[in-house]
Design an enzyme around this catalytic site. Structure first.
Site, PDB file in Angstrom:
ATOM      1  N   HIS A 671       0.844  -1.194   0.000  1.00  0.00           N
ATOM      2  CA  HIS A 671       0.000   0.000   0.000  1.00  0.00           C
ATOM      3  C   HIS A 671       0.883   1.249   0.000  1.00  0.00           C
ATOM      4  CE1 HIS A 671      -3.515   2.478   1.085  1.00  0.00           C
ATOM      5  NE2 HIS A 671      -2.707   3.101   1.931  1.00  0.00           N
ATOM      6  N   ASP A 719      -1.294  -9.661  -0.780  1.00  0.00           N
ATOM      7  CA  ASP A 719      -0.382  -8.725  -1.443  1.00  0.00           C
ATOM      8  C   ASP A 719      -1.157  -7.889  -2.449  1.00  0.00           C
ATOM      9  OD1 ASP A 719       1.922  -7.420  -2.297  1.00  0.00           O
ATOM     10  OD2 ASP A 719       2.342  -8.939  -3.826  1.00  0.00           O
ATOM     11  N   GLU A 728       0.948  -2.679   4.074  1.00  0.00           N
ATOM     12  CA  GLU A 728       1.631  -1.391   3.954  1.00  0.00           C
ATOM     13  C   GLU A 728       3.128  -1.603   4.184  1.00  0.00           C
ATOM     14  OE1 GLU A 728       0.621   3.257   4.779  1.00  0.00           O
ATOM     15  OE2 GLU A 728      -0.116   1.789   6.209  1.00  0.00           O
TER      16      GLU A 728
END
Length: 748
Positions: A671, A719, A728
């Protein structure tokens, strides 16, 4: 468990068309039937109800509700529809369009029972207007009832806000689409490399209960070692029946090895230390592309060049003259520079502190440990703009963040002078993708906090001793700032960041700062030797507390940072032998955990509830093992630390390396607003050496919720760039990777 940071989801309008569970599907050929009445609100809001404190009405073909502030619970303010029919074993698609003003509020959307005991059969908690406005999920009803309910629980906010929804649907007869991750071959190995003289372990997923033969093959397919597996039963962290494979007796260097067992062939791996020399550098190089306030040079990071972000120009006017949030202060500060904390554009003193400490400690360990070599991350090693200045590159990189931390200190003559502002970031969440230089949001300073002030005191004190031989003026300035911060924290020991201050950036709230006081006092003592800091350390309850729990140290639990440094940085603290013994005792516990885990990691959280950023928790527990080796020289601690890297690099239930660019299959869709190739092919994936957060049982983001409901431990990960709670990247997580990669490389 303290609440972790929260960040925005994608600002996308596409439906999150996903499925959640592997429960029984609807009968073949079942007809899709809408269960919600009037989900489009074209002329009326009937038969939707609202609690008495929530005025509702039509607005542009939507149902909009004004939610009062000051309610304690989510269910204290709600809208919903009763008399929903549910059929046991039938699958439903629950979808809706919803927005919140101001952005960032969380709604609890449920399908449940409308009468006592008000059971909930399905729920999601998206963060509105920052996660895409349209949501879609599938689930299977566990009951037959004609008294079902679709509800949107809106309470729990300190401030009033406006909720609007449209296109609400509960469509029955929808076939579920269970998410089944591709885990590849059932032989799970470290996909990168084992050290020739280190432990070599693998895990086999199999239904077999008796021993099985295994073979180690070299790149030519020649069998070079054989043995039998060790059955381990059902592994709690994954729910899989597994066997262990130990091939540590084979010590010959080479590339392209595979392990064969039960008819399966593992992904390839090396037996060589060189990969860890590369990972040592790549994990530390990550920080340059996280820098704020400077253009990233493409010649230094091919494919990652970008304009400077937040440098005092349009559209957001940058970080050179940042005002406080309304009512917080009457001044502005130049808080330029520093590292962007994660996949957003925020910068935080809490989290920046522990990240800087661990990067600096990677250098400091190299100065004092028997296997350390500070030259490995020395001048010229990281290809950064400062390379060639005769200072170690790792110190140059850490200084970029230290300078930012120093700028966050409240100026003399102002209220709370000497304290540090907790954080600074955008006024509102932004969407993805978004380069730092294109960020349109206003930037704001948030209130000072005791935790941030002590983070500043600790890291600035550590910097004072490490930079003295390279830049005495900077070392003196750092120590002066550390002393000032320490005094300010003593004067204001209970100014805590608000848990609700999570709009536009993570809250990083922490209402227990005894550990931060201990850490700061330890660093000040190590840098000055002064009696006042020695006495504070010795009198602190943290000094004799058990700090090495299943979920180890991180930004919210910093006591271990002080303990580890007191144990390893030369000093004359009375009773220092007991400090060192406490680290070894903690390492013994982690070693026992590792041996009990069929996947071989020193991490077994209570209830198998994986923490946010579990991959770095695994690594930080390994840091304790590595430190015990540095203290004692005992090979068992070295081997435990080395074996931990196997889990991170592929020997796990998902058969994935959590480090970008390392292993045949690795996380690469973390992310991020600018490492966002998944959304924009013109942008890069994260750079090699970027650590993904890893399994997180909380699955707080809607995308993970839509895929991973009911996940067991290690399987609570995906993922995908949309999954900010499992995937993240952050500066503190990569700091743990930098430290452990350097340790492993040193053992080669």
């Amino acid at each position: 468990m303290k609440r972790r940071r929260r960040t925005a989801l994608l600002s996308l309008t596409a439906l999150l068309a996903t499925a959640l569970t592997a429960l029984p599907s609807a009968p073949a050929g079942a007809e899709e039937v809408e269960q919600v009445k009037n989900g489009t609100f074209e002329t009326t809001t009937d038969p939707w109800w609202a609690t008495s404190n929530v005025p509702k009405g039509l607005s542009d073909g939507r149902l909009c509700a004004d939610v009062p502030g000051g309610t304690a619970n989510r269910w204290d303010a709600a809208v919903g529809q009763n008399d929903i029919t549910l059929v046991k074993g039938e699958s439903y698609r629950f979808s809706f369009h919803a927005t919140g003003t101001p952005a960032g509020h969380v709604v609890r959307a449920i399908v449940g029972l409308s009468v006592s005991p008000y059971d909930t059969y399905y729920e999601v908690t998206p963060q509105l207007s920052v996660s895409g406005d349209s949501y879609s999920y599938t689930f299977t009803s566990p009951v037959d009832t004609a008294q079902g309910q679709v509800g949107f629980q809106l309470g729990g906010s300190a401030d009033a806000w406006r909720f609007c929804m449209d296109d609400v649907s509960l469509l029955g007869g929808v076939a579920p689409e269970p998410y089944e991750p591709d885990t590849g071959p059932r032989v799970r190995v470290n996909q990168v490399a084992y050290l020739p003289a280190g432990p070599k372990n693998a895990t086999l997923v199999t239904d077999a209960t008796a021993k099985l033969p295994w073979e180690l093959k070299n790149a030519r397919g020649t069998v070079v070692a054989r043995g039998t597996t060790l059955p381990r039963g059902v592994d709690a962290s994954s729910g899989q029946n597994v066997h262990s494979i130990d091939f540590g007796a084979y010590r010959t260097k080479g590339t392209g090895f595979t392990l064969v067992a039960d008819g399966e062939t593992s992904r390839p791996f090396d037996i060589d230390a060189s990969a860890y020399e590369r990972l040592r550098l790549d994990s530390a190089k990550y920080y340059y592309t996280q820098r704020s306030g400077i253009a990233i040079r493409d010649d230094l990071r091919p494919g990652y060049g970008r304009p400077a972000g937040h440098v005092g120009v349009a559209p957001n006017k940058g970080d050179t003259d940042v005002p406080c949030q309304p009512g917080v202060c009457d001044y502005s500060l130049d808080v330029s520079g520093g590292w962007y904390d994660a996949g957003d554009h925020g910068k935080y003193v809490v989290n920046g502190g522990i990240s800087t400490w661990e990067v600096l400690s990677t250098h400091e360990r190299a100065l004092h440990a028997r296997t350390g070599d500070a030259g490995k991350l020395g001048d010229g090693s990281l290809a950064i703009p400062e390379s060639g200045n005769k200072a170690p590159d790792l110190l140059d990189e850490a200084r970029w963040e230290l300078e930012f931390l120093l700028r966050m200190q409240v100026p003399d003559g102002k209220p709370l002078a000497g304290m540090a502002h907790h954080k600074m970031h955008d006024e509102q969440w932004t969407g993805l993708p978004l380069l730092p230089g294109d960020d349109p949001q206003k930037r704001e300073l948030h209130p000072p906090s005791t935790a941030a002030t002590l983070n500043l005191a600790a890291t600035a004190a550590q910097a004072a001793r490490l930079y003295r031989s390279y830049d005495k003026a900077f070392a003196d300035r750092s120590l002066a700032a550390a002393r000032k911060a320490w005094s300010a924290a003593l004067a204001h020991p209970d100014r805590y960041a608000s848990d609700s201050d999570g709009i536009g950036g993570g809250a990083y709230s922490d209402s227990d700062v005894t550990d931060d006081f201990y850490w700061a006092a330890a660093e000040l003592y190590l840098s000055t030797g002064e009696k006042q800091f020695e006495e504070y350390v010795l009198k602190s309850p943290v000094h004799t507390a058990d700090l090495f729990k299943p979920v180890g140290f991180d930004w919210a639990r910093t006591g271990a940072a002080g303990r580890l440094d007191l144990a390893t940085v030369p000093n004359r603290l009375p009773g220092r032998d007991k400090v060192r013994q406490s680290v070894v005792k903690g390492a013994d516990r982690y070693l026992a955990t590792l041996k009990a885990q069929p996947y071989g990691m020193p991490y077994a959280p209570d209830g198998n509830t994986y923490d946010w950023g579990s991959s770095h928790q695994v690594l930080n527990n390994a840091v304790v093992l590595a430190t015990a080796y540095d203290i004692t020289g005992a090979a068992k601690y070295r081997d435990g630390a080395l074996q931990t890297m196997d889990y991170i690099l592929g020997r796990n239930a998902l058969n994935i390396s959590y480090v970008t660019g390392y292993g045949e299959v690795s996380s690469h869709n973390q992310h991020s607003r600018w490492y966002a190739r998944q959304l924009d092919p013109g942008l890069p994936n994260p750079p090699r050496g970027t650590l993904a957060g890893g399994p997180n049982s909380g699955i707080q983001d809607p995308y993970a919720q839509s895929k991973l409901q009911g996940c067991v431990g290690q399987f609570c990960y995906i993922d995908d760039i949309q999954s900010w709670s499992t995937n993240e990247h952050t500066i503190n997580w990569n700091a743990a990777l930098t430290r452990m990669a350097s340790f492993v490389a040193d053992q080669g």
